[in-house]
Design an enzyme around this catalytic site. Structure first.
Site, mmCIF file in Angstrom:
data_model
loop_
_atom_site.group_PDB
_atom_site.id
_atom_site.type_symbol
_atom_site.label_atom_id
_atom_site.label_comp_id
_atom_site.label_asym_id
_atom_site.label_seq_id
_atom_site.Cartn_x
_atom_site.Cartn_y
_atom_site.Cartn_z
ATOM 1 N N CYS A 63 -1.301 0.766 7.368
ATOM 2 C CA CYS A 63 -2.731 0.440 7.529
ATOM 3 C C CYS A 63 -3.137 -0.803 6.715
ATOM 4 O O CYS A 63 -3.346 -1.883 7.280
ATOM 5 C CB CYS A 63 -3.617 1.617 7.121
ATOM 6 S SG CYS A 63 -3.369 3.108 8.107
ATOM 7 N N ARG A 64 -3.264 -0.645 5.398
ATOM 8 C CA ARG A 64 -3.859 -1.713 4.587
ATOM 9 C C ARG A 64 -2.953 -2.922 4.405
ATOM 10 O O ARG A 64 -3.380 -4.071 4.629
ATOM 11 C CB ARG A 64 -4.296 -1.158 3.219
ATOM 12 C CG ARG A 64 -5.452 -0.186 3.322
ATOM 13 C CD ARG A 64 -5.631 0.589 2.035
ATOM 14 N NE ARG A 64 -4.506 1.503 1.801
ATOM 15 C CZ ARG A 64 -4.315 2.198 0.705
ATOM 16 N NH1 ARG A 64 -5.166 2.082 -0.311
ATOM 17 N NH2 ARG A 64 -3.284 3.020 0.585
ATOM 18 N N SER A 65 -1.708 -2.704 3.947
ATOM 19 C CA SER A 65 -0.873 -3.888 3.679
ATOM 20 C C SER A 65 -0.441 -4.625 4.956
ATOM 21 O O SER A 65 -0.350 -5.859 4.929
ATOM 22 C CB SER A 65 0.322 -3.548 2.772
ATOM 23 O OG SER A 65 1.169 -2.590 3.337
ATOM 24 N N ASP A 114 -8.193 3.711 1.144
ATOM 25 C CA ASP A 114 -7.242 4.174 2.150
ATOM 26 C C ASP A 114 -8.008 4.679 3.381
ATOM 27 O O ASP A 114 -8.767 5.631 3.276
ATOM 28 C CB ASP A 114 -6.416 5.311 1.526
ATOM 29 C CG ASP A 114 -5.320 5.800 2.438
ATOM 30 O OD1 ASP A 114 -5.331 5.441 3.631
ATOM 31 O OD2 ASP A 114 -4.453 6.541 1.955
ATOM 32 N N ASN A 161 2.352 1.513 4.255
ATOM 33 C CA ASN A 161 2.676 0.249 4.953
ATOM 34 C C ASN A 161 2.446 0.366 6.461
ATOM 35 O O ASN A 161 3.201 -0.164 7.272
ATOM 36 C CB ASN A 161 4.113 -0.205 4.641
ATOM 37 C CG ASN A 161 4.450 -1.609 5.140
ATOM 38 O OD1 ASN A 161 5.573 -1.883 5.552
ATOM 39 N ND2 ASN A 161 3.496 -2.512 5.110
ATOM 40 N N CYS A 173 0.870 -1.181 0.000
ATOM 41 C CA CYS A 173 0.000 0.000 0.000
ATOM 42 C C CYS A 173 0.907 1.231 0.000
ATOM 43 O O CYS A 173 2.088 1.119 -0.326
ATOM 44 C CB CYS A 173 -0.966 -0.024 1.182
ATOM 45 S SG CYS A 173 -0.189 -0.002 2.809
HETATM 46 P P1 4NP Z 1 -1.760 2.799 4.081
HETATM 47 O O1 4NP Z 1 -2.424 4.141 4.654
HETATM 48 O O2 4NP Z 1 -1.245 3.149 2.708
HETATM 49 O O3 4NP Z 1 -2.913 1.861 4.037
HETATM 50 O O4 4NP Z 1 -0.685 2.420 5.055
HETATM 51 C C1 4NP Z 1 -1.755 5.366 4.713
HETATM 52 C C2 4NP Z 1 -0.860 5.615 5.739
HETATM 53 C C3 4NP Z 1 -0.246 6.848 5.835
HETATM 54 C C4 4NP Z 1 -0.511 7.824 4.896
HETATM 55 C C5 4NP Z 1 -1.392 7.562 3.860
HETATM 56 C C6 4NP Z 1 -2.003 6.330 3.766
HETATM 57 N N1 4NP Z 1 0.098 9.100 5.002
HETATM 58 O O5 4NP Z 1 -0.303 10.005 4.242
HETATM 59 O O6 4NP Z 1 1.003 9.284 5.829
#
Ligand code: 4NP
Length: 154
Positions: A15-17, A125, A13, A10
């Site tokens: 939340c989702r992955s 997201d 790294n 994702c």
């Molecule tokens: P992820 O979510 O891609 O599912 O880990 C996010 C985590 C952090 C951010 C964006 C999406 N950020 O903008 O810091």
């Protein structure tokens, strides 16, 4: 016996992955499937950080463990190393293809391609949204995990 290698990807790294790593690891084990599972981000914004506490809380409520996880960025060697590079959304796919040598592009897919009964293509997201985004993420990831397990078990 060749052990398939799966990398979930994702943006951050956190939340989702990491959720995909936790869910797929547990469900594959329950299915008796031997796999190597990791996760990584297309950005390096959260390198070294543990998963988001909201992801951990939602996942642990369903019995998944995030023990030992820390954010890392996708590296070039991942493309040769992993058989399945499964992205959460189209932007991740684009970013991966920008980094990957073209001969490995076939390894890069949307994870929700393994949940074909669902019309949703991307795992949304949850980072800036409300709390229930995290349970939505779990629902989608559980479906795709079972789809991937079915494919790998053949
Ligand atoms: P992820 O979510 O891609 O599912 O880990 C996010 C985590 C952090 C951010 C964006 C999406 N950020 O903008 O810091």
């Amino acid at each position: 016996m060749i052990v398939p290698k799966v990398l979930f990807v994702c943006l951050g790294n956190i939340c989702r992955s990491p959720t995909a790593e936790a869910v797929f690891t547990t469900r594959a084990k329950q299915a008796g499937l031997d796999v190597h599972v990791e996760s990584a981000g297309t950005s390096g914004w959260h390198i070294g950080e543990p998963p988001d506490p909201r992801s951990i809380a939602a996942g642990e409520a369903r019995g998944y463990s995030f023990q030992g996880q820390a954010s890392r960025k996708v590296i070039r060697a991942d493309f040769g190393n992993f058989d399945y590079i499964l992205a959460m959304d189209d932007k991740n796919v684009e970013a991966l293809k920008e980094t990957s040598p073209e001969n490995y592009w076939q390894r890069i897919q949307l994870f929700l391609d393994y949940a074909p009964s669902n019309t949703v293509r991307e795992v949304p997201d949850p980072y800036y949204g409300s709390g229930d985004g995290f349970t939505r993420v779990l629902d989608l990831i559980e479906q795709a995990s079972d789809g991937l397990i079915a494919v790998l078990s053949k």
